[in-house]
Design a protein around this motif. Structure first.
Motif, PDB file in Angstrom:
ATOM      1  N   UNK A 135       0.856  -1.195   0.000  1.00 47.29           N
ATOM      2  CA  UNK A 135       0.000   0.000   0.000  1.00 47.29           C
ATOM      3  C   UNK A 135       0.890   1.242   0.000  1.00 47.29           C
ATOM      4  N   UNK A 136       0.550   2.238  -0.807  1.00 42.64           N
ATOM      5  CA  UNK A 136       1.313   3.493  -0.697  1.00 42.64           C
ATOM      6  C   UNK A 136       1.136   4.034   0.727  1.00 42.64           C
ATOM      7  N   UNK A 137       2.178   4.574   1.339  1.00 41.65           N
ATOM      8  CA  UNK A 137       2.020   5.050   2.724  1.00 41.65           C
ATOM      9  C   UNK A 137       0.919   6.123   2.764  1.00 41.65           C
ATOM     10  N   UNK A 138       0.211   6.168   3.895  1.00 44.22           N
ATOM     11  CA  UNK A 138      -0.966   7.045   3.975  1.00 44.22           C
ATOM     12  C   UNK A 138      -0.602   8.527   3.848  1.00 44.22           C
ATOM     13  N   UNK A 139       0.649   8.879   4.202  1.00 44.82           N
ATOM     14  CA  UNK A 139       1.056  10.295   4.161  1.00 44.82           C
ATOM     15  C   UNK A 139       0.970  10.883   2.756  1.00 44.82           C
ATOM     16  N   UNK A 140       0.951  10.034   1.744  1.00 45.55           N
ATOM     17  CA  UNK A 140       0.888  10.535   0.370  1.00 45.55           C
ATOM     18  C   UNK A 140      -0.369  11.387   0.161  1.00 45.55           C
ATOM     19  N   UNK A 141      -1.399  11.122   0.971  1.00 43.69           N
ATOM     20  CA  UNK A 141      -2.657  11.884   0.841  1.00 43.69           C
ATOM     21  C   UNK A 141      -2.457  13.370   1.154  1.00 43.69           C
TER      22      UNK A 141
END
Ligand code: FRU
Length: 492
Positions: A336-342
């Protein structure tokens, strides 16, 4: 020349190119890349004194692989990165031709880098080399000093172990001892991984050959990484020379993992089958770290050895994938792309419940530095998908197609623009007819996370500036349950 001077010269050599490189159309906006010139493997990925640090194989004087330095970036959030001076420069007797790949570990409030010192002993780089393992230490995580005890592992162990191809230490701590895995091969060219242990990081004892290839498993394993995920041991490695089998292994080299159990006393990993971490074109030498939240995060070189790299003509080459959080479900790793990318998202566009057949483009859905989140309800017989980076006039497009009848998802970059073409395919079983694609497009890359991390396909692509359109297509009526799009801010 002393180390400090070599580092200053390296930093200067990339800085003078920065302005030009940063404006170039293929320069990535939210993936780690060197200021200029060459990058390959991620190294020393770690969390130290409140920040993420990522080092990388770097040649600062030309956009091609040559004598290796360690480039360096750091970040508070894995998304916004700051460039720092190179951490290591080659030049000692034991690393004069390169500070090759390695890893980082914290001990007594200091950050240690463990790397391979490379020396060429002749012209044939495959056979005439000497590789040893060395350490450098830092109090602030920025300036490093090589240890006077170097090299700390001076030669490969005896036995069925190649004496020279002996590299890429990945270090970790387990039950008060330090351990290292190293990439290796047998005398007959079968890939394997060696395990060592130490009380103090300086004195190392060879434990055993931890794992070895059988059958079609390559002639050398590079960049091993051993860690625990959900109470299982995972060995990630990058085998060279695995031959294509059906839809698998069409890249020059592979990167993947096996899952099993380690006997730390004997130094043996009993494990299951090899599985890929990415089914696209450009994913190699992944390295992982565990962060304070307990996440196991992997980052990989988003290119492939010997692949055509069109940015070389513009003074820069090489990039990292997005940091990906690894999750073990059963015997399979989900990425999963790390959530911080949001944090980079802006200008959200949403479309919902649209039924169509043939081709459609949707209002506000276009771009070359964006994230798409697409849920499609498809039929077992549909051939459907999405065309990215489309320029109708230039005939450019990068196409993701799901073939329901074959249960295959395909990424096609044959018409992507400049650079290498090709198609990569992966098998996919849908649940309740739902196909979910989370797609990250950055100026010259695309990463496709399929069905919530079950598979990922990564590709470098080199389209023209005008190739920004996006179209959905299907040979029979299907439903776009939801399509969201965000522009992503530049973060490096
Ligand atoms: C992997 C690799 C490593 C080596 C480094 C040299 O891509 O070949 O085995 O340490 O690159 O740059």
């Amino acid at each position: 020349m002393i180390e400090k001077q070599r580092i200053n010269e390296a930093e200067k050599a990339v800085k003078v190119l920065q302005e030009e490189v940063y404006q170039h159309e293929w320069r990535l906006h939210y993936h780690v890349a060197p200021v200029a010139n060459w990058m390959n493997d991620p190294n020393g990925f770690c969390y130290f004194k409140g920040e993420y640090h990522l080092f990388y194989q770097h040649h600062p004087f030309a956009p091609k692989w040559d004598s290796m330095y360690w480039g360096h970036v750091k970040s508070k959030d894995l998304v916004n990165w700051e460039h720092l001076p190179p951490a290591l420069a080659p030049g000692e007797a034991y690393d004069k031709d390169g500070c090759f790949s390695g890893s980082a570990i914290e001990k007594d409030d200091k950050l240690y880098l463990m790397y391979t010192g490379n020396v060429w002993t002749g012209e044939n780089y495959d056979e005439e080399l000497k590789q040893v393992q060395a350490l450098a230490v830092s109090e602030d995580g920025i300036s490093f000093e090589k240890l006077s005890e170097n090299p700390v592992i001076t030669e490969a162990p005896k036995g069925d172990i190649h004496p020279f191809h002996f590299r890429d230490p990945k270090v970790w701590k387990h039950d008060n001892l330090y351990y290292v895995v190293l990439g290796s091969k047998t005398l007959q060219n079968t890939g394997q991984v060696l395990m060592y242990r130490s009380k103090d990081l300086i004195h190392w004892e060879f434990v055993n050959i931890l794992a070895k290839g059988e059958g079609n498993f390559g002639y050398m394993w590079e960049c091993p990484d051993l860690f625990t995920l959900n109470n299982k041991e995972v060995l990630v490695m990058s085998p060279q020379g695995v031959k294509p089998e059906g839809n698998l292994y069409h890249n020059l080299h592979q990167a993947g993992y096996v899952i099993g159990d380690v006997d730390y006393e004997k130094g043996i990993l009993s494990h299951g089958d090899f599985q890929l971490l990415d089914y696209g074109f450009d994913y190699y030498a992944p390295q992982t770290m565990i962060d304070p939240e307990g996440r196991r995060i992997a980052i990989a070189w988003m290119d492939m050895w010997e692949s055509e790299m069109p940015t070389q003509a513009h003074g820069y080459t090489g990039a990292m994938t997005l940091p990906r959080e690894l999750e073990l479900r059963g015997d399979k790793i989900y990425c999963h792309p790390v959530k911080e990318i949001e944090k980079l998202r802006q200008a959200e566009v949403i479309h919902e419940q649209i039924t169509f057949s043939g081709e459609t483009s949707l209002e506000g859905i276009a771009g070359d530095s964006i994230e798409l989140d697409l849920s499609l309800r498809v039929h077992h017989s549909s051939a459907c998908g999405i065309r990215l980076r489309v320029d109708e006039d230039a005939g450019e497009e990068t196409v993701i197609t799901y073939y329901g009848d074959k249960g295959i998802l395909e990424l096609d970059r044959n018409e992507s623009g400049k650079g290498p073409g090709g198609v990569r395919k992966t098998h996919l079983q849908l649940q309740d007819h739902m196909l979910h694609l989370r797609i990250f497009i950055d100026k010259s890359s695309v990463e496709v996370f399929v069905n919530h991390g079950e598979q990922v396909l990564t590709a470098r692509i080199y389209p023209g500036k005008k190739s920004t359109n996006i179209r959905l297509f299907s040979d029979e009526e299907i439903e776009i349950v939801q399509l969201k799009k965000w522009d992503l801010k530049r973060s490096i």
